[in-house]
Design an enzyme around this catalytic site. Structure first.
Site, mmCIF file in Angstrom:
data_model
loop_
_atom_site.group_PDB
_atom_site.id
_atom_site.type_symbol
_atom_site.label_atom_id
_atom_site.label_comp_id
_atom_site.label_asym_id
_atom_site.label_seq_id
_atom_site.Cartn_x
_atom_site.Cartn_y
_atom_site.Cartn_z
ATOM 1 N N HIS A 120 0.471 -1.339 0.092
ATOM 2 C CA HIS A 120 0.281 0.414 -0.058
ATOM 3 C C HIS A 120 1.173 1.177 0.206
ATOM 4 C CE1 HIS A 120 -2.397 2.806 1.755
ATOM 5 N NE2 HIS A 120 -3.653 2.286 1.767
ATOM 6 N N ASP A 197 3.244 -4.456 7.972
ATOM 7 C CA ASP A 197 2.112 -4.131 7.751
ATOM 8 C C ASP A 197 1.327 -5.190 8.328
ATOM 9 O OD1 ASP A 197 -0.134 -2.405 7.126
ATOM 10 O OD2 ASP A 197 0.965 -2.038 5.176
ATOM 11 N N GLN A 200 -4.303 -5.256 7.334
ATOM 12 C CA GLN A 200 -5.470 -6.448 6.249
ATOM 13 C C GLN A 200 -5.174 -7.869 6.446
ATOM 14 O OE1 GLN A 200 -7.336 -5.206 4.207
ATOM 15 N NE2 GLN A 200 -6.850 -3.411 3.613
ATOM 16 N N LYS A 223 -10.380 -0.622 10.419
ATOM 17 C CA LYS A 223 -10.234 -1.944 9.384
ATOM 18 C C LYS A 223 -10.271 -3.437 10.805
ATOM 19 C CE LYS A 223 -6.465 -0.341 5.552
ATOM 20 N NZ LYS A 223 -7.977 0.349 5.169
ATOM 21 N N CYS A 363 -4.542 2.379 -4.476
ATOM 22 C CA CYS A 363 -3.393 2.993 -3.278
ATOM 23 C C CYS A 363 -1.941 2.128 -3.903
ATOM 24 C CB CYS A 363 -3.704 2.901 -2.177
ATOM 25 S SG CYS A 363 -5.000 4.585 -1.549
HETATM 26 C C1 LIG Z 1 -2.847 -2.907 3.983
HETATM 27 C C2 LIG Z 1 -2.321 -1.283 4.396
HETATM 28 N N1 LIG Z 1 -1.366 -1.097 4.894
HETATM 29 C C3 LIG Z 1 -1.844 0.079 5.119
HETATM 30 C C4 LIG Z 1 -3.505 0.604 4.602
HETATM 31 C C5 LIG Z 1 -3.460 2.202 4.846
HETATM 32 O O1 LIG Z 1 -4.600 2.515 6.040
HETATM 33 P P1 LIG Z 1 -4.928 3.716 6.851
HETATM 34 O O2 LIG Z 1 -5.498 4.798 5.524
HETATM 35 O O3 LIG Z 1 -5.987 3.652 7.517
HETATM 36 O O4 LIG Z 1 -3.785 4.886 7.128
HETATM 37 C C6 LIG Z 1 -4.374 -0.038 4.217
HETATM 38 C C7 LIG Z 1 -5.615 0.582 4.111
HETATM 39 O O5 LIG Z 1 -5.942 0.277 3.180
HETATM 40 C C8 LIG Z 1 -3.929 -1.491 3.985
HETATM 41 O O6 LIG Z 1 -5.047 -1.864 3.000
#
Ligand SMILES: Cc1ncc(COP(=O)(O)O)c(C=O)c1O
Length: 410
Positions: A120, A197, A200, A223, A363
Site C-alpha cells: 500500500h 504491515d 489487512q 479496519k 493505493c
Molecule cells: C495493507 C494496508 N496498509 C496500510 C493501509 C493504510 O491504512 P490507513 O489508510 O488507515 O492509514 C491500508 C489501507 O487500506 C492497507 O490496506
C-alpha cells in the site's frame, strides 16, 4: 453465525437505491457494531476529559480508559509490554513515524531498503522519501503468478546491504498472505530490521508479533470494527528506545527549558498532543467483540465466504480473478475484472443494486502496474457480518452489469 453477528451492525440493515444493502468493502473500512458505538457514546456521556493532564476524577477516568486500551492491544497482538504499543492516527501515520524517526536517522548513503511491489502506498512512499533524502536504494520483492513473494526473491533481494525490510503481511489488492516469518528471519540474518504491515491481517487472523519476531508492526483500528482515527504502531522496546520522537508538543516531554527539552519515557515519547480517547474506547470494545467471536471463527466465516465467491465467479466466463484461488493462501479480499467493462462502470452499476465494492488502483499503483491492469480492478472484501446472501447479490449484480451493457449474462 454471521447472520446473528449481522444484527449487531445497524448500518447494514437498510435499503440502498431500493435494494437490500450489500457491503463488500471492509478492506477499506469495516462497519461498527452497536457495542463499539455505545463505548464511544459512553465515553463522551460519562468520562470525557483530557487524559494524562488533570488531577481530577474525570481526567483520571479518561486516562484509565486510554491506558487500558494499551493493555488490551498488547494482549491481542502478543506484545511483551505496554511500552511497545504506540497509538497513532492510522497505519499511514505509523509508517511515516517509522520512516522519519528510524529511516531518516539510521539509513546512510548506499544502504538498501527492501519492500515488496504489493505495498500500500503508506508503506512505500515514506520509504521512497527516505531513500531519496539519504542516497539509499529502494529495492522491491516481486510476486509469482499467485501473488506471493517467492523464496528466491527473499534470498536474492535481502543482502548485507539491506538495513530495513518493510513488507505487508496480506495484500490489500489480492488478499494473498505473504511468507512474513521467512522475510523477517532473512532480514535478521543480514542484520536488518523487519517492519510489517498487518493492516489487512490483524482484523482477520490471530497475530502474535513476539512470535513473528517483527521489530515493528502497523495497523489501523477502523479496519477491525473500531472508529476511524486510531491506529497502532507496535515496536520492540529496544527499537523504540533508540528512535527520536516524531511529533513534538504537549505530553511527550519530560522537561522543557527555553532552549532544550528532555523527552518522556515510552510510550508517551511518541504520542504528542491530546490523545484519541474516544478511539481508544472504541478499539477496546472492538477487540473485546472480536475476542468473543474468536479469531478462529473470524477466519472460518471469511474462508467460507471467499470459497463460495471464488466458486461462483469461476462460473462467470466474463470474469478474470487475480492472484491465487487457494483460500489457504489468501484472506478475505478478491480482485477481479469484468471483460469489456471498466471497473468504475462495474461499481456504479452494482451500486444501483445496493452492492458496495471498491474499484480502482487501491493505493497500490506499482502493484497494478506490475499486474498489467493500469485501469484498476474491482475488489470485494469480506468481514464477519457478510452472509451468503451478499455473495448472491454480487453474482446477480455482475450478471446484470453485463446485461445492462449489452453483453447478455454469459
Ligand atoms: C495493507 C494496508 N496498509 C496500510 C493501509 C493504510 O491504512 P490507513 O489508510 O488507515 O492509514 C491500508 C489501507 O487500506 C492497507 O490496506
Amino acid at each position: 453465525m454471521n447472520k446473528e453477528i449481522k444484527k449487531d451492525f445497524p448500518i447494514l440493515d437498510q435499503e440502498i437505491h431500493g435494494h437490500r444493502f450489500t457491503y463488500l468493502d471492509s478492506a477499506a473500512t469495516t462497519q461498527k457494531p452497536i457495542a463499539v458505538l455505545e463505548a464511544v457514546n459512553d465515553y463522551y456521556k460519562n468520562y470525557n476529559a483530557n487524559p494524562h493532564r488533570g488531577a481530577y476524577y474525570l481526567s483520571e477516568k479518561s486516562t484509565e480508559i486510554y491506558e487500558n486500551t494499551r493493555t488490551v492491544v498488547k494482549e491481542f497482538i502478543g506484545a511483551k509490554n505496554e511500552k511497545e504499543i504506540i497509538f497513532v492516527k492510522n497505519a499511514t501515520e505509523a509508517f511515516n513515524l517509522l520512516a522519519h524517526s528510524y529511516g531518516m536517522n539510521f539509513i546512510k548513503e548506499g544502504d538498501e531498503i527492501v519492500i515488496s511491489v504489493a505495498e500500500h502506498h503508506s508503506n512505500l512512499v515514506p520509504w521512497q522519501q527516505v531513500a531519496k533524502a539519504k542516497g539509499a536504494l529502494l529495492k522491491y520483492l516481486y510476486l509469482d503468478e499467485e501473488g506471493i513473494i517467492t523464496e528466491e526473491e527473499i534470498a536474492n533481494k535481502i543482502t548485507n546491504k539491506t538495513k530495513i525490510v518493510s513488507v505487508t503481511h496480506v495484500s490489500n489488492v489480492l488478499g494473498t498472505i505473504q511468507p512474513i516469518k521467512k522475510i523477517i528471519e532473512k532480514a535478521h540474518s543480514v542484520g536488518a530490521v523487519a517492519f510489517i504491515d498487518i493492516a489487512q491481517s490483524v482484523p482477520h487472523m490471530k497475530i502474535d508479533v513476539s512470535q513473528l519476531d517483527a521489530d515493528a508492526a502497523v495497523f489501523s483500528g477502523h479496519k477491525m470494527l473500531a472508529p476511524m482515527g486510531i491506529g497502532v504502531l507496535y515496536g520492540k522496546e529496544e527499537l523504540l528506545e533508540k528512535m527520536p520522537p516524531f511529533m513534538c508538543g504537549g505530553d511527550m516531554i519530560e522537561y522543557v527549558t527555553e532552549q532544550d527539552t528532555t523527552f518522556a519515557e515510552l510510550p508517551n515519547k511518541f504520542e504528542g498532543g491530546t490523545q484519541n480517547v474516544e478511539g481508544a474506547a472504541g478499539l477496546t470494545s472492538a477487540i473485546q467483540y472480536l475476542n468473543e467471536i474468536g479469531m478462529d471463527n473470524v477466519e472460518q466465516i471469511e474462508d467460507e465466504l471467499v470459497s463460495e465467491t471464488l466458486k461462483r465467479l469461476e462460473e462467470l466466463p466474463f470474469v478474470t480473478v487475480y492472484g491465487t484461488k487457494d483460500t489457504k493462501k489468501k484472506s478475505g479480499v478478491i480482485s477481479f475484472n469484468v471483460e469489456g467493462i471498466h471497473p468504475h462502470d462495474v461499481a456504479s452499476i452494482l451500486d444501483s443494486y445496493g452492492v458496495a465494492i471498491r474499484v480502482g488502483r487501491h493505493c497500490a499503483y506499482p502493484l497494478l502496474n506490475y499486474m498489467g491492469v493500469n485501469a484498476g480492478t474491482c475488489r470485494v472484501s469480506f468481514y464477519i457480518y457478510n452472509t451468503m446472501e451478499d455473495v448472491e447479490a454480487l453474482i446477480e449484480g455482475l450478471k446484470n452489469t453485463r446485461k445492462w451493457l449489452g453483453y447478455g449474462s454469459k
